[in-house]
Every structure is written in structure tokens, then in C-alpha cells.
Motif scaffolding. Sequence first.
Motif, PDB file in Angstrom:
ATOM      1  N   GLU A 364     -37.248  22.008  14.811  1.00 44.69           N
ATOM      2  CA  GLU A 364     -37.964  23.336  13.701  1.00 44.69           C
ATOM      3  C   GLU A 364     -39.031  21.918  12.936  1.00 44.69           C
ATOM      4  N   GLU A 365     -39.696  22.945  12.097  1.00 47.13           N
ATOM      5  CA  GLU A 365     -41.537  22.434  11.623  1.00 47.13           C
ATOM      6  C   GLU A 365     -40.717  22.684  10.465  1.00 47.13           C
ATOM      7  N   LEU A 366     -41.039  21.332  10.144  1.00 52.82           N
ATOM      8  CA  LEU A 366     -40.322  20.795   8.194  1.00 52.82           C
ATOM      9  C   LEU A 366     -42.032  19.921   7.586  1.00 52.82           C
ATOM     10  N   VAL A 367     -42.501  20.832   6.362  1.00 46.35           N
ATOM     11  CA  VAL A 367     -43.502  20.137   5.681  1.00 46.35           C
ATOM     12  C   VAL A 367     -43.113  19.441   4.110  1.00 46.35           C
ATOM     13  N   ILE A 368     -43.300  18.059   4.643  1.00 45.20           N
ATOM     14  CA  ILE A 368     -43.158  17.526   2.945  1.00 45.20           C
ATOM     15  C   ILE A 368     -43.490  18.149   1.961  1.00 45.20           C
ATOM     16  N   THR A 369     -43.289  18.961   1.214  1.00 49.09           N
ATOM     17  CA  THR A 369     -44.235  19.122  -0.331  1.00 49.09           C
ATOM     18  C   THR A 369     -44.278  18.154  -0.896  1.00 49.09           C
ATOM     19  N   LYS A 370     -43.414  17.137  -1.272  1.00 50.11           N
ATOM     20  CA  LYS A 370     -43.331  15.858  -2.566  1.00 50.11           C
ATOM     21  C   LYS A 370     -43.298  15.017  -1.915  1.00 50.11           C
ATOM     22  N   LEU A 371     -44.472  13.953  -2.213  1.00 48.07           N
ATOM     23  CA  LEU A 371     -44.088  12.495  -1.843  1.00 48.07           C
ATOM     24  C   LEU A 371     -42.839  11.766  -2.473  1.00 48.07           C
ATOM     25  N   SER A 372     -42.143  10.964  -1.564  1.00 52.05           N
ATOM     26  CA  SER A 372     -41.088  10.291  -2.598  1.00 52.05           C
ATOM     27  C   SER A 372     -41.531   8.946  -2.871  1.00 52.05           C
ATOM     28  N   ASN A 373     -40.465   8.494  -4.079  1.00 52.70           N
ATOM     29  CA  ASN A 373     -41.022   6.975  -4.559  1.00 52.70           C
ATOM     30  C   ASN A 373     -40.774   5.908  -3.178  1.00 52.70           C
ATOM     31  N   TYR A 374     -39.897   6.405  -2.500  1.00 46.52           N
ATOM     32  CA  TYR A 374     -40.127   5.158  -1.482  1.00 46.52           C
ATOM     33  C   TYR A 374     -41.274   5.360  -0.690  1.00 46.52           C
ATOM     34  N   GLU A 375     -42.095   6.671   0.159  1.00 46.11           N
ATOM     35  CA  GLU A 375     -43.287   6.479  -0.047  1.00 46.11           C
ATOM     36  C   GLU A 375     -44.311   6.195  -0.195  1.00 46.11           C
ATOM     37  N   ARG A 376     -44.438   6.105  -1.711  1.00 50.32           N
ATOM     38  CA  ARG A 376     -45.262   5.540  -2.723  1.00 50.32           C
ATOM     39  C   ARG A 376     -45.415   3.994  -2.518  1.00 50.32           C
ATOM     40  N   TYR A 377     -43.704   3.490  -2.720  1.00 46.90           N
ATOM     41  CA  TYR A 377     -44.199   2.029  -2.394  1.00 46.90           C
ATOM     42  C   TYR A 377     -44.226   1.452  -1.549  1.00 46.90           C
ATOM     43  N   ARG A 378     -44.736   1.984  -0.535  1.00 49.84           N
ATOM     44  CA  ARG A 378     -45.575   2.060   0.842  1.00 49.84           C
ATOM     45  C   ARG A 378     -46.558   1.805   0.578  1.00 49.84           C
ATOM     46  N   GLU A 379     -46.742   2.359  -0.151  1.00 52.42           N
ATOM     47  CA  GLU A 379     -48.870   2.160  -0.036  1.00 52.42           C
ATOM     48  C   GLU A 379     -48.944   0.605  -0.166  1.00 52.42           C
ATOM     49  N   ALA A 380     -48.050   0.138  -1.069  1.00 55.17           N
ATOM     50  CA  ALA A 380     -48.789  -1.645  -1.217  1.00 55.17           C
ATOM     51  C   ALA A 380     -48.179  -2.282  -0.055  1.00 55.17           C
ATOM     52  N   ALA A 381     -49.063  -3.750   0.571  1.00 56.21           N
ATOM     53  CA  ALA A 381     -48.840  -3.830   1.896  1.00 56.21           C
ATOM     54  C   ALA A 381     -47.772  -4.898   1.714  1.00 56.21           C
ATOM     55  N   PHE A 382     -47.238  -5.260   0.374  1.00 54.98           N
ATOM     56  CA  PHE A 382     -46.508  -5.889   0.599  1.00 54.98           C
ATOM     57  C   PHE A 382     -44.828  -5.823   0.173  1.00 54.98           C
ATOM     58  N   ASN A 383     -44.925  -4.423   0.853  1.00 44.38           N
ATOM     59  CA  ASN A 383     -43.597  -3.507   1.059  1.00 44.38           C
ATOM     60  C   ASN A 383     -43.380  -2.925   2.336  1.00 44.38           C
ATOM     61  N   ARG A 384     -44.147  -3.955   3.039  1.00 49.32           N
ATOM     62  CA  ARG A 384     -44.134  -3.863   4.411  1.00 49.32           C
ATOM     63  C   ARG A 384     -43.914  -4.418   5.377  1.00 49.32           C
ATOM     64  N   PRO A 385     -43.083  -4.770   6.201  1.00 50.76           N
ATOM     65  CA  PRO A 385     -42.383  -5.338   7.127  1.00 50.76           C
ATOM     66  C   PRO A 385     -43.310  -5.992   7.803  1.00 50.76           C
ATOM     67  N   GLU A 386     -44.502  -5.829   7.969  1.00 49.43           N
ATOM     68  CA  GLU A 386     -46.050  -6.472   8.982  1.00 49.43           C
ATOM     69  C   GLU A 386     -46.554  -6.874   8.159  1.00 49.43           C
ATOM     70  N   TYR A 387     -46.499  -6.794   7.008  1.00 47.13           N
ATOM     71  CA  TYR A 387     -46.770  -8.004   5.708  1.00 47.13           C
ATOM     72  C   TYR A 387     -47.218  -9.262   6.256  1.00 47.13           C
ATOM     73  N   TYR A 388     -45.779  -9.836   6.248  1.00 51.45           N
ATOM     74  CA  TYR A 388     -45.566 -10.839   6.554  1.00 51.45           C
ATOM     75  C   TYR A 388     -45.185 -11.265   8.176  1.00 51.45           C
ATOM     76  N   PRO A 389     -45.692 -12.005   8.877  1.00 53.91           N
ATOM     77  CA  PRO A 389     -46.136 -12.870  10.096  1.00 53.91           C
ATOM     78  C   PRO A 389     -44.179 -13.354  10.226  1.00 53.91           C
ATOM     79  N   LEU A 390     -43.935 -13.521  11.839  1.00 52.45           N
ATOM     80  CA  LEU A 390     -42.780 -13.646  12.478  1.00 52.45           C
ATOM     81  C   LEU A 390     -42.419 -15.123  12.407  1.00 52.45           C
ATOM     82  N   ASN A 391     -44.508 -15.700  12.643  1.00 55.58           N
ATOM     83  CA  ASN A 391     -43.557 -17.033  12.790  1.00 55.58           C
ATOM     84  C   ASN A 391     -44.611 -17.824  11.843  1.00 55.58           C
ATOM     85  N   GLN A 392     -43.682 -18.116  11.228  1.00 54.72           N
ATOM     86  CA  GLN A 392     -43.542 -19.645   9.808  1.00 54.72           C
ATOM     87  C   GLN A 392     -42.827 -20.393   8.727  1.00 54.72           C
ATOM     88  N   SER A 393     -43.445 -20.757   8.394  1.00 49.48           N
ATOM     89  CA  SER A 393     -42.373 -22.078   8.268  1.00 49.48           C
ATOM     90  C   SER A 393     -42.543 -22.206   7.197  1.00 49.48           C
TER      91      SER A 393
END
Length: 966
Positions: A364-393
Amino acid sequence: MNVKRVSIFLGIVFIAVLCTVLFPELSHLWLGWYNALGGALKLTVDLLQISFIAVLFAGLLAPLEALGWWAGWYGDKVDTKLNLGILEQEIPPQTNVVRYVIYLDGIGQASFKYFPDGDQFLHELAIALPDNTVLIKGIIPYSVFNRPLTEGGILSPFWRFAERRSQSKTGSIFNALLTLAINIRNLLVVAVSADQRFGPIYNQGTAQVMYNSLINHGYKPGSAVPITLIGFSGGGQIAMGALSYLKQALDKAPIEVISLAGVISGNTNALLAEHLYHLVGDKDPVERLGPILFAKRWKVFFLSYWNRAKRLGKISFVSLGPVGHMGAGGPLDDKKFLSDGRSYLRQTVDIISGILRDEYPYNEELVITKLSNYERYREAAFNRPEYYPLNQSVNTEFYEPIAPWMGRLILPPKEQRQSGVLFEVHHADTKHQHLVGQVVYLQWIDDPESKVSVQSTKKDVHFNAEALYNYTRGKIVPIRINHWRQVTPLESLAGSRPNDDIIVKLREPVVVEQNGKITLYITSEPVQISGRFYGLVRFLQPIQPGSEQFRVIHFNRASRKFNSVEEVVLLPEVIPSEQNISSSTKDGLEKSPLNETGWYIYGAKNAAGMFVVQALAPRALLRVQPREVVVGRKLAMEYLKKRSWNNIITKKGQIQSVILNRKSKDIPQAVSKWREGECALLLHVYGGIGGKKREIAAKAPVYFGHSAYGVAEVVREPLTGELRFEIEYHQVYTHNVDGLIAGTLSWTRYMGDRQFGWLGIRPVCDTLIKLDALTNDYDADEVKRTLLGVLVRELEIMTARYRIGDGMGATYVGPANNCAQDSNQALYAAIKVIQAAIQFDAKDIAYAIKNNPEFKNWLLRHPEYATSFKQLVKLDKAIRHDLLPFGIARADWENSSTTTIGSSLADSPLQQILKALVSWRSILPRKASDSVTEIFHKQGASLWILSTSQVGNSDPEIAAIAPFTF
């Protein structure tokens, strides 16, 4: 004579014979023509007449055989448990069978002996399937007794002769004639199966045959092991006809159908199939007659089961290319080849084995024609899990972990699926700190003491056209699990978003098993959270105007004041939505009236070691300390229905914490009922976003809002030592552009999250309900259940179904099924589960004691439950009276597995409207919440209302809108 000429000749002769029977006055013309024929042709015509009579007689017997089976005319003479089918390939002992496959042959079948191409197909298919798949053959789909034409009947000698000649390698006209006789006879049986008068009886009989065969080969009803019915030609209709009966007999087993050049009427309920794969050749003239001859497949009958199943994505049409119906040039022909070099048979085996091995490429070939709010929010680094190191205290004097077990859900690749998902451990209990940073397996198993199985929600997922379209338009649907088989609730949760970024906490108990691989076992749904740690602070000021860095001062446990260590934390600027609405703002937090009592901040450290505030919670809202006590039933209901929502715009940035008490205005006395460790049912309602930036959904004259259930537990908060509410929502929520996932969400994720939460942009009213009938254990069969606990499990089932739209990929709001309707259905179902567990099946306790000895004995054994059970019965009556004003429960409220969710109003509109009328008071979220709250209040429940209005957002261009009610 080639086959085409034989067919034309036979057709002419057949029509002549038929006309002679129907119009006797033409007999002299027929006799004259007949006497002029030569010896060989006379023999052909004689055979044709005999065949016509045999076929006509056999056709008339087909419905009579089914009726006789149903009525028991044959007595004990016929043993339907004989000829139970055989395995194409023996299964090694102790094999953990993962799928059963039944093959139903085409209309050329006269006995258990298949044509050579059928035998070769089954042999090659068995080789292509894994050893843990059972392939059953030897089923006669054209007899309710599984009895071949060649055995036991008056015409059996003729059919034995016809079968021998039809399977002969010589292509004479006689053989073609006898083959046609078998085909026509079985085609008449297919017509009986498709007939709406005789079909239900016949189809139940064939379902019985398949059931007996499955049981004989080790199938266990209730095991939820998937079943596939492969129907070739007329076997396609037989498979679809038996589907509903077989599914019911096997305790709702997941059953799919693969139609191979299948003739299917469209009368049967295709919605009950996990999926229907319809494999058709481009040169198949027989299958093309289906959409013409069977009215239920006409597009004009858009509400038929067939057309509804097509719209809901339940049917996949698979082209076989330049392939005919059967025989030479058919899908089982190994002498003709495709352009890629494969024979027609090889292609058929590849496609069907690919489906059965879950490896079929859908392309199935699908083309996204509209950006979701979710994808907009992920453009900010602090909204992604990898922004926060696992080993921290963190400093344990000022920060606490949100839970002992936390981590990120990871959906494994399709080819590496097991019974769970992967889990990246972000925090573990003290005994398993070594697991932090590792990726382990996570499995959600049913609580052995629960009679409500969440795993029963497993479904094959195939997106319908509407779900695929919504995906291209920016709605967050579980696209990664499209075309997956038997998707588990944990897989649907992990795969709900296009990225592995769902952070959860695991509720106890968590069992760790280290046997080659590390697996965590849980018995309840993981809770979606924001952050890993939390602290209690008062905001001082940004380090400079407009800065994202804020100076805060921590709460001092000893002095119980905010005079401890100062720290600089990060409050990143959130990303505005498509409508330019920001979920929160950092400006003015230090000036908020809520800053005096402090804020709980939730988050984790970034790579620079600075604590990032992902979520906020006003301490004054969650602490077990009300700001007001309202006394008296009348005033309580007035506050609930009016005051809590009045002047909502002027209350922007404020919270309300109000106890609705029966007698005393004394706050300590009112609070004393809310003790540590106790739980309350929570009813949640939110309103809309107005003002200059009014949201699109609120541009209509009225805004309906949203409602949900949840649980509020009174806990001892370690940073302050005071009691506060720990709130979790069970959100029955449709698919949306914000990436909010149906399931269990902590208050911090659903409300407090600065980017994804509603605290800053919506008015919210949460009503906490405390009643013994909700939290008392009801001991049945040495298993203790609480109504609240069963409700949570019912909601977990409902939200798991919502995440995949019952296999259709997305869920939509309709009059019969929406957040309010389905949440209240879960409450009704939970009450019924408790009553069924103690065998209470009456509307009145006195009547049950008198007429139900099992219930009477239970009550004598457990007199301590008498009071709370009376409350439970009253709740049941009140829900029927208030939410079901006609006094009857919807069928899908009585049995939640019978309702079809995930469909829009365009699908079965009349049915949806009728269902909605039966429970119309629960259509509107606010009205439903008020009605349920009033029901509990009448039973003596203690109520506590927590409300907020756009807290933590200083944007002057948004305003609160109260949800509509009557």
C-alpha cells in the motif's frame, strides 16, 4: 473435440432437454431430432438425460438433507463424527499449534478423493507452512453429514461412475458431461447455502462437521488459536456460511477465510471474519457472476454485510493475474506460467502460504498530505525520549522517582514478534538496578484471579479505507501494525504511534524472569507517563527575561516551607498546534496564585545535566485538603451541575477543590473519610477552547466535550509527608492528530504534560466518588473482586479495542459508540460481572434469596457484604433507570464483545441510531457524568470535585468553553 466445443454442445443439449421437460408439446420435435442421430450421439444424449434427472433429483435432496439433519429424521443411523477429516501432514507430538487450516474443495468434489491438481496444491501448501500449523483436508463441504456423493445414497453408483470418468485423463465428451453433472449438483448445494431460508440450517450443519474435525485434531474451544478456512470455488460460500456458527461453537475463536476463486453470496455476516482474502483470476467468468447474481453484493445495498465489510477493510481482493476459474488455466494449474516464470499453482501456494505465515506483501503506497500536531511537537528535541540520557541521577532529598519500574515501549519487527513487546528500562526497583539501560521483553498476562480477559481483544488488524485516508490526513493511527495477525493489547499500545516514544510505568506486581532472555511479566496495562522524577518547587523567576531557564526553590521537609535549595530548571518553549494554540506557557508562573502552595514538576535531566520540566501539577489541586465544603444533597447537585462550570472564563488559571458532604461543613470531619490507601472512582469531563484562537471543534453553536472514567488513590506523598490524590485516567479515546492514545494515562501525561496535556488549554472537572460498593471485596469461589477493579479491567478491554478499532485501524465517534457511551457500558458490564460471579441473576435481593439457593448460601457465608451488595443492586437499577430510560439494556451493554466499535455513522446508521436511543442519556459526556454522579450520590457516596480552567497558560487569546448539557 476441444473443451470449448464440448461445452457449447453440452449447453445446447442441456437447454434442449430442459425445454422438453418444461414444454411437453415440443417432444415430437425432440424425438425427431433424436432419431436422426447416430449411435454415439444417441448415447451422449441418453447420458445427458440421465445426468439431468440425477442432478435434478440430487438438487431437490440437498435442502431436504439439511432439513432432515436439523429435524433428526435420520435418527442414530448417521454418525456425524465419522470421516472427521485427515491431516495433510502429520504434526510432531507436543507441538504448540499456532493455527488450524481447513480446506474446502470446489464444486467438482464427489468424494474424499481430490483431483490431482487439488492433491498437488495441498501437498505443496503443507511443505510451505511451518510445522506448528495443522492443515486438515478430507471435508465434504456439500453435505451436512460430511458424506460423499459416492457413498450411501440411491444415486451413489451413478456418482461413483461419474467421478471415475471425470477424473480420467481422457478429455472425451462423456467425461466432460459427467463432470458437468457433479458440478451442477454441488452448485445447487451452494445455492442452498446462500439461500436465506434453507441456508442457516445447511450452514450450521457444515459448521458442525468442521467443529467435529477441529476437536478431533486437538483444537480446544476458548484457546483463541486462530483458524483459517480455505474455500475453493463453491467452498468459498460454504466457508462463509459456516463462519458465524463455527465461531460461536468455538467460543469466539478468531476465524479468517481465504476464498480461492470463491463464489460468495454476500448474505452471510462477513463482519464476523477476522478477515476475508478473496483471490480471483482476471479470466475467471464464474466469480464475476457473484456481484451480478447476488443482490447483497450490489452497491445499492450499501448496508449489507458484504458492502459494510468492504468499507470496513474486512475484505482484501487479491488478483491472480491471467488465471481462470478451475481446471486448465485455473489457479491450481501447474502447466501454465506467469511472466515471472512461476506456474499458476506456484503463485497460488505462494500467496496463501504468505497469508498464513503473515508474510503477504500488501504494497500500500500512502502519501501523508497533512502534518499532524504530534509530528509538529516531535520537532522539539525535548519531546523525544532520546533527549534524556538513561544513566542519570538526581538528588534524592528533593526528587522522587515516579514509579519503581519505568521505561519505553518498543514494537518489535513483525518477523520477530513473540507474545509481548520490547521494553527499554529507564528505572527499576532496588533489586534490579542492573537492568537500567537494557532492552528486555515485556509480557502482559491476564490476572489469574480475573474472569475478564484482556487478551480476548486480540484481533487481526487490516486498515479500512477510512483509516488509511485519515492516516494520510495526519491522524495518528497504528500504521505499523497494519496487516498484523492477532495483535495483542500490549502490541497495540506500543505500536499506536509511528515512533517508539511511549513512556510508561509498570504497576505492581512486576515479575522478572531471567531464563536465557530477560522478561518482565505484568498483569495490568502499563500507565502512560511524562518524565521519570518529580519534585516540589516554587517558581522564583527566569534567569533573564524570556529565558527558558527558571530559578526555583525546593520544598523543605523539615520546615514545611519553600526555603530549601535553589536550582535552575529548564522549561522549554512548547510547539504550537496547527491552530497556533500552545498547550502551556512559561510566562507568569511565578505570579500565579497557585505558586504560593507550590508546583509538582515532572521530568528528567538532559545531556547537560539540567532538569527539564516536562509536566506541571498544582499542589493545591491534588492535596487531600479541600478549599470548600458544600453541604446537603440539593446544594451538592446544584454545585455539580451548575456552579462547577459557571463563569468558567473568569476562572482562568484557577483551581477548585470542593467536597460535597451530606451533613457537616467541618473540613477535618469531611476529609477524615478519605484515608490513605483508599481508592475512588473518578469521572472526568473536559470542555472546549474558545477565544480568538477557538478550536475548530468548538466553532459549532454547542461543544459536547469529552468524558472518561479513572481512579484516584489517596497516597502519602514522600516529599511533603501529606496525603494527596494519585490519579490515573482510563481514556476511551478516538484516534486524533495529537497522538493521544486510548489506554491508562497518569494525570501528569494526560493533564499536566506541558506539550501534550490539557491543563493549560481546557476547562476540566474531575469528580471523585467514594462508596463501599465500589471498593469492597466480593468473595466468590475464593477469588476476591472489587467493582472498581473489575471496571478497570473492562476499561482496559475497551481501550485495547479502541486502539485498533476492532481490527479496522481506527475508531470514530458515532451516536451509539463514543467516549461516554462506551465508558458507561464498561461500568454496566462490571456490575454484571460481579453479580454473575456470585450467581445473582435477579433484580431484587429478596426475590433472589427466595428463589436462588446459590446466592442465598453465598450471602449466609458472607454477611459482611450485605450492605455493600445492596448498594450494588441499587446501582444496577439506577443505571437502568437513568442511563437506559426504556428499562432495557442494549445487547452490546449486556455482552461487550457483541458491539462493533470503530465504525462511523455511515456504517449501519439505523442500527447506531436505535442503539443510541436506548441509552440516549449517556450520549452527551457532561450529561452522562452528571447522571452517574447523581446516582452514586443518592446511594450515599462521598464526592470530591477537582476542577481547573486553563491553568499554566497566560495566552489571552484563548478562553474556556463549558461542555453542553441539558
